[in-house]
Scaffold this active site. Structure first.
Site, mmCIF file in Angstrom:
data_model
loop_
_atom_site.group_PDB
_atom_site.id
_atom_site.type_symbol
_atom_site.label_atom_id
_atom_site.label_comp_id
_atom_site.label_asym_id
_atom_site.label_seq_id
_atom_site.Cartn_x
_atom_site.Cartn_y
_atom_site.Cartn_z
ATOM 1 N N GLY A 188 0.820 -1.206 0.000
ATOM 2 C CA GLY A 188 0.000 0.000 0.000
ATOM 3 C C GLY A 188 0.852 1.254 0.000
ATOM 4 O O GLY A 188 1.913 1.337 -0.629
ATOM 5 N N GLY A 189 0.387 2.253 0.761
ATOM 6 C CA GLY A 189 1.103 3.522 0.814
ATOM 7 C C GLY A 189 2.513 3.390 1.328
ATOM 8 O O GLY A 189 3.389 4.193 0.981
ATOM 9 N N GLY A 423 22.193 9.481 -32.290
ATOM 10 C CA GLY A 423 21.770 10.235 -31.114
ATOM 11 C C GLY A 423 22.237 9.599 -29.822
ATOM 12 O O GLY A 423 22.450 10.296 -28.822
ATOM 13 N N ALA A 424 22.399 8.268 -29.813
ATOM 14 C CA ALA A 424 22.861 7.591 -28.601
ATOM 15 C C ALA A 424 24.277 8.041 -28.241
ATOM 16 O O ALA A 424 24.625 8.127 -27.054
ATOM 17 C CB ALA A 424 22.808 6.085 -28.791
#
Length: 533
Positions: A188-189, A423-424
């Site tokens: 949960g939280g 681009g890498a």
């Protein structure tokens, strides 16, 4: 009329005068009771699950005899649902500080034997207190999580306690190292606090993290799955990337937490600790010439390259099982800690993809926050192509790594080991995005794309019109390589500071880092940047 003597006869006996010795004895008995812990049966049940108790874990984490507990006598003040009759001291969490390798570290440890380690108001306030102390003292904090979530009987006050933890996690982010060690359920939280920290450790078979448990998942989606299958250590270390480490037992796990702390500074105002060893700074690394094949199509293990370069071949890898096409590790060069980011040719040929970009970006940010210089070993053929990658946001996720590098102010050195395409190449800390120094080996290929692909694009018509397309393609590929992809092309244009002998790699990196140690960068005035998420 009552006489004075008669009044004396019915008067209450005065309380005995305070006695420090008697009070000290009472305190001693109380502390002994606390040290024994709750019901021995609860301890037996904890051990039967293969788990240690909170005191046992703290003894493994800290140097012997150095842990000082705070607020051990704290008790909750809740009523209703029988809580008023169950008010154990400590309220299910141990908090305090001690020494790890002689340096101050703060910690809290849930005690599953008390209320299942569930968080209530007093429990949360103890954690808030130790987190505040860690930030004020400028020292790391380690959370040993083993709890059943919010204490349901206390309602919304328990939830508010989590909010206070999350706020402190965020405030301390990049200020002091925060380490989460999951040693039981974290649901949960409660799972969001570890997600906000710098490093997460888990243990196989006993650690689980998830927002909604298997029962809820089955009820809502019809999917049937075990606790481990949904949120076990290997799931989060290998699939989700939530955890950076997975271990077979708690002792091994906590030993590596201690090792990690030895590589980190106390806070963002300090440098990491220096530990000079016997490995010479000028040691040649001639083995690299045989470890890395010159043929860009052949795979090799980048970890072997790292072992050859760093002090004594020792490095500490983060997220080893997740996004294996990128290696992220802490190591030492001449005793000084560095962060290493490297493409891994044995996994997806070392391409950058969504997970690899996220993994490297997070590591770059962590190193930059804690003054750890960055060394990037580049052998990247590009970004991973594919519909799934594009539709799942490779542009956005790749931009995370680009942003992290461009925003980093620590010393940054890149080394092109073999190839760097498209681009890498730019994203992997090239000179154009701010690397302080960029080196390459004499077999490097830095280009927009591989020669074969480039020739097919540039010379498409010429190849198609040729009487012998294969021979023409081979000739044009050779010409393209000789013109634009020879090892010195980038150096001639100032995009690489030097082409170096692989055997001198370690010495060159150490000399360069020593020169950059006093680097200072003034950032533009702003509240904060807005990185891609």
């Amino acid at each position: 009329m009552t006489t004075f003597d008669e009044l004396l006869a019915v008067a209450p006996t005065p309380a005995p005068a305070p006695d420090l010795g008697r009070s000290t004895d009472e305190l001693k008995r109380l502390k002994e009771e606390l040290s024994r812990g709750p019901d021995p049966e609860a301890t037996r049940r904890q051990h039967a699950k293969g788990k240690l108790t909170a005191p046992e874990r703290l003894r493994l984490l800290f140097d012997e005899g150095t842990f000082t507990e705070i607020e051990p006598l704290r008790r909750h003040r809740a009523t209703g649902f029988g809580l008023e009759d169950r008010r154990p001291h400590g309220d299910g969490v141990m908090t305090g500080w001690g020494l790890v390798h002689g340096r101050t570290v703060f910690a809290y440890a849930h005690d599953f034997r008390v209320f299942g380690g569930a968080l209530g108001e007093a429990h949360a306030q103890k954690i808030h207190k130790v987190m505040d102390l860690a930030e004020a003292a400028g020292a790391p904090i380690v959370g040993l999580s083993d709890g059943a979530g919010a204490r349901i009987q206390e309602g919304v006050t328990a939830l508010a306690g989590y909010g206070g933890i999350f706020r402190r996690n965020t405030r301390a982010s990049g200020v002091i190292p925060q380490i989460s060690v999951i040693l039981g359920p974290c649901a949960g939280g409660a799972a969001y606090s570890p997600a906000l920290t710098d490093f997460v450790f888990m243990v196989r078979g006993t650690s689980q993290m998830f927002i909604t448990g298997p029962d809820v998942v089955q009820a809502v989606t019809g999917e049937k799955i075990t606790h481990d299958g949904l949120g076990g250590a290997d799931v989060h270390a290998g699939l989700s990337g939530v955890s950076g480490f997975a271990y077979d037992d708690e002792a091994e796990c906590l030993s590596d937490v201690r090792h990690l702390l030895s590589l980190l500074p106390q806070n963002n105002r300090e440098l990491p600790p220096v530990a000079h060893g016997a490995d010479p700074a000028d040691r040649r690394t001639d083995a690299l010439t045989s470890l890395v094949p010159a043929d860009p199509q052949r795979a090799y293990d980048m970890r072997a390259v790292i072992e050859e370069i760093v002090d004594d071949g020792d490095y500490f890898e983060v997220h080893e099982a997740w996004a294996q096409n990128v290696v992220c590790a802490l190591a030492r060069l001449d005793g000084h800690v560095v962060g290493l980011i490297a493409n891994q040719p044995t996994a997806l040929a070392g391409v950058l993809d969504i997970h690899g970009s996220e993994k490297a970006a997070r590591f770059v940010q962590t190193c930059d926050a804690f003054n750890i210089p960055l060394v990037t070993l580049v052998d990247v053929p590009g970004f991973l192509p594919g519909v799934d990658q594009e539709h799942n946001g490779i542009i956005r996720h790749g931009a995370k790594l680009l942003y992290a590098y461009c925003n980093a102010t620590v010393p940054r050195i890149s080394l092109v080991v073999r190839k760097a395409y498209g681009g890498a190449y730019i994203v992997m800390d090239s000179r154009s995005i701010g690397a302080d120094l960029s080196f390459a080996w004499p077999t490097n290929e830095i280009a927009v794309m591989g020669a074969e692909g480039a020739a097919n694009v540039v010379f498409r018509r010429e190849i198609a019109a040729s009487d012998d397309p294969d021979a023409t393609r081979a000739r044009l590929i050779k010409e393209y390589k000789s013109e634009l992809m020879h090892p010195y092309y980038a150096a001639e244009r100032g995009l690489v500071d030097d082409v170096i002998d692989p055997g001198e790699t370690r010495a060159v990196l150490i000399r360069s880092l020593a020169m950059l140690r006093a680097k200072h960068v003034a950032l533009p005035e702003r509240k904060h940047g807005n990185p891609p998420v």
